[in-house]
Each structure stands twice: as C-alpha cells, then as structure tokens.
Design an enzyme around this catalytic site. Sequence first.
Site, PDB file in Angstrom:
ATOM      1  N   HIS A  55       6.054   0.738   1.672  1.00  0.00           N
ATOM      2  CA  HIS A  55       6.980   1.624   2.387  1.00  0.00           C
ATOM      3  C   HIS A  55       7.655   0.849   3.514  1.00  0.00           C
ATOM      4  O   HIS A  55       7.310  -0.301   3.784  1.00  0.00           O
ATOM      5  CB  HIS A  55       6.276   2.883   2.901  1.00  0.00           C
ATOM      6  CG  HIS A  55       5.215   2.655   3.938  1.00  0.00           C
ATOM      7  ND1 HIS A  55       4.020   2.036   3.667  1.00  0.00           N
ATOM      8  CD2 HIS A  55       5.162   2.979   5.264  1.00  0.00           C
ATOM      9  CE1 HIS A  55       3.280   1.979   4.757  1.00  0.00           C
ATOM     10  NE2 HIS A  55       3.960   2.545   5.749  1.00  0.00           N
ATOM     11  N   HIS A  57       7.939   1.026   6.882  1.00  0.00           N
ATOM     12  CA  HIS A  57       7.529   0.862   8.273  1.00  0.00           C
ATOM     13  C   HIS A  57       7.393  -0.618   8.650  1.00  0.00           C
ATOM     14  O   HIS A  57       6.936  -1.441   7.846  1.00  0.00           O
ATOM     15  CB  HIS A  57       6.212   1.578   8.542  1.00  0.00           C
ATOM     16  CG  HIS A  57       6.380   3.056   8.718  1.00  0.00           C
ATOM     17  ND1 HIS A  57       5.321   3.936   8.720  1.00  0.00           N
ATOM     18  CD2 HIS A  57       7.495   3.818   8.921  1.00  0.00           C
ATOM     19  CE1 HIS A  57       5.770   5.173   8.903  1.00  0.00           C
ATOM     20  NE2 HIS A  57       7.075   5.125   9.019  1.00  0.00           N
ATOM     21  N   ASP A  59       5.358  -2.343  10.445  1.00  0.00           N
ATOM     22  CA  ASP A  59       4.075  -3.031  10.372  1.00  0.00           C
ATOM     23  C   ASP A  59       3.682  -3.361   8.929  1.00  0.00           C
ATOM     24  O   ASP A  59       2.602  -3.920   8.688  1.00  0.00           O
ATOM     25  CB  ASP A  59       2.969  -2.222  11.063  1.00  0.00           C
ATOM     26  CG  ASP A  59       2.714  -0.872  10.422  1.00  0.00           C
ATOM     27  OD1 ASP A  59       3.672  -0.242   9.952  1.00  0.00           O
ATOM     28  OD2 ASP A  59       1.537  -0.445  10.397  1.00  0.00           O
ATOM     29  N   HIS A  60       4.576  -3.059   7.991  1.00  0.00           N
ATOM     30  CA  HIS A  60       4.388  -3.439   6.591  1.00  0.00           C
ATOM     31  C   HIS A  60       5.500  -4.354   6.081  1.00  0.00           C
ATOM     32  O   HIS A  60       5.370  -4.910   4.995  1.00  0.00           O
ATOM     33  CB  HIS A  60       4.321  -2.181   5.715  1.00  0.00           C
ATOM     34  CG  HIS A  60       3.156  -1.306   6.027  1.00  0.00           C
ATOM     35  ND1 HIS A  60       2.059  -1.181   5.212  1.00  0.00           N
ATOM     36  CD2 HIS A  60       2.903  -0.509   7.103  1.00  0.00           C
ATOM     37  CE1 HIS A  60       1.188  -0.346   5.768  1.00  0.00           C
ATOM     38  NE2 HIS A  60       1.688   0.077   6.915  1.00  0.00           N
ATOM     39  N   HIS A 111       3.316  10.219   4.022  1.00  0.00           N
ATOM     40  CA  HIS A 111       3.393   9.370   5.214  1.00  0.00           C
ATOM     41  C   HIS A 111       4.848   9.010   5.483  1.00  0.00           C
ATOM     42  O   HIS A 111       5.336   9.134   6.599  1.00  0.00           O
ATOM     43  CB  HIS A 111       2.547   8.121   4.990  1.00  0.00           C
ATOM     44  CG  HIS A 111       2.544   7.160   6.135  1.00  0.00           C
ATOM     45  ND1 HIS A 111       1.932   7.442   7.335  1.00  0.00           N
ATOM     46  CD2 HIS A 111       3.065   5.911   6.248  1.00  0.00           C
ATOM     47  CE1 HIS A 111       2.081   6.402   8.147  1.00  0.00           C
ATOM     48  NE2 HIS A 111       2.769   5.467   7.512  1.00  0.00           N
ATOM     49  N   ASP A 131      -0.384   3.307   3.367  1.00  0.00           N
ATOM     50  CA  ASP A 131      -0.859   4.265   4.355  1.00  0.00           C
ATOM     51  C   ASP A 131      -0.987   5.673   3.773  1.00  0.00           C
ATOM     52  O   ASP A 131      -0.866   6.658   4.501  1.00  0.00           O
ATOM     53  CB  ASP A 131       0.098   4.310   5.550  1.00  0.00           C
ATOM     54  CG  ASP A 131       0.040   3.052   6.393  1.00  0.00           C
ATOM     55  OD1 ASP A 131      -0.777   2.161   6.095  1.00  0.00           O
ATOM     56  OD2 ASP A 131       0.829   2.951   7.354  1.00  0.00           O
ATOM     57  N   HIS A 169      -4.943  -0.384   6.591  1.00  0.00           N
ATOM     58  CA  HIS A 169      -5.406  -0.360   7.973  1.00  0.00           C
ATOM     59  C   HIS A 169      -6.924  -0.234   8.045  1.00  0.00           C
ATOM     60  O   HIS A 169      -7.553   0.386   7.183  1.00  0.00           O
ATOM     61  CB  HIS A 169      -4.796   0.822   8.737  1.00  0.00           C
ATOM     62  CG  HIS A 169      -3.341   0.687   9.028  1.00  0.00           C
ATOM     63  ND1 HIS A 169      -2.856   0.018  10.125  1.00  0.00           N
ATOM     64  CD2 HIS A 169      -2.261   1.141   8.350  1.00  0.00           C
ATOM     65  CE1 HIS A 169      -1.525   0.069  10.122  1.00  0.00           C
ATOM     66  NE2 HIS A 169      -1.145   0.750   9.044  1.00  0.00           N
TER      67      HIS A 169
END
Length: 255
Positions: A55, A57, A59-60, A111, A131, A169
Amino acid sequence: MLSVTPIPALSDNYIWLLRQDTSPGVCVVDPGDAEPVIQLLEQKNLNLETILITHHHGDHTAGLPALIERYSPHVIGPDNPDIQGLTQRVGDGDSCQVMGRRFDVYAVPGHTLDHIAFFTPGIPPLLFCGDTLFAGGCGRLFEGSPEQMHQSLKTLAALPDDTLIYAAHEYTLANFAFARAADPHNAEVTAALAEVQRARELDRPTLPSVLSREKLTNPFLRCADPDVRATAAEHGDTTTDQATFTTLRAWKDRF
C-alpha cells in the site's frame, strides 16, 4: 528453498527480504527505508531484483526512489498513481512471478483503500499482508470502513491454516495485551502473551505468525466467539459479527 529474513527499519517496521538459496537475486517487501536494505544487500553481496508493495503509506514506500536508482528492480504494487516507480500494477485476482514462484494478489482494503496482500502457496504457504492482519491484531482504519476491513480479514482467514503471516510491524506485544482484555478467559491468548513478552525481552522478532494460531488468539478473527462478544458488549454493539468487529476496532483505538 525460499527463505525470509526481517530487516528492521524505522521505529517498528519490518522490511521482508525473500531469497532463494541458489541465487544472489532477492526480493524485498515494503521498503520504507532504503538504507538498511542497501546495507544488507552490500554485506551479503546480493542483488535486488524485485520489490513488492502492499500500500501507499510512506513507511512502506519511502525507500523506493533510492533502491530503484541503485538496483533498477521490478516493482510490483497496487494500481495507485500515488506510488511512484511501479513497473507492474496488480489487483485482486492477479498473480505475479517472484523468483520462480507464483504470488497471488488479494485486495484487502480497510487500512487503506489500495491495500493488497501477496500470497504464495507452498510448504509452508507465505502471506505478506502489510498492515491488514497483524499477530494478535489488525490495522487501523485510515481510509477504509470497518465493513471493508472485516471482509478483508475473512478473506485472509480462508487461506490454509499453516500459512505463515509476515506483517509489516512489530506490534505483537501491544496487540496481545488488547487480546487478553478482549478475550480474558482464552488460555491460548495468555500463553501467546507470555511467549511474546519473552521474545521482546530478548529483542527477537515475534513474526511470522501462523494463521491457525491467529484463529485461536486474534480477537478480530473471533468476532463470532461468545466470550469475545460478551466482553466487547461492554463497549458497543455486538448483535452481529460485523458489529462486534466494529466495536472491537473502536475499542482498540482507545486502548
């Protein structure tokens, strides 16, 4: 033989590195930071051939520009124009080849709306779910609805029981603290929490999880369980499985 190695990144992310024992070519999943990936690749003399993205975001995905510039990998991810650098856009029902193995794609919104998961059958089967599904928990609802996330979790719960779950995570300790509150009479939850506490004290990853255990311990997969419903009823509507999930997710946000 496909091996999977966690690369710790940022505050609590795992970037998963997939490697065939007979080849220097590797794949990484959700590189939110390029630096730890580059360090490992250079140390092990590996070549980054493929990147999987679940996805959009940051942090990915934030490591994509540096990794693309350095290695020119094939980048597979959801059909979202906000993700720069994709060379193959995939969606629900698609499949792709990664290091000679078939990876099936599942749409799992909740998410985020663009969230997908990658599943490869084998012994054991492997799931890279970003996530969406965590050990003992599930992702927050940033874009999607409770109905979407509940359906996404049911989709993943239908996979083989021996599926190894590679979430993105290290949230397991907090998730099982909530699971114990939501399902206080579940001995499997109590045992899992103790095991996770020991692992974290030793700074060991708590992932991958296995789907069969999630079905016994993860309250978000146990919305039909009478004990979970009874506890959740103190916090909201539990007249249906969907209502129970919605109540649990809102309770977890405040926990």
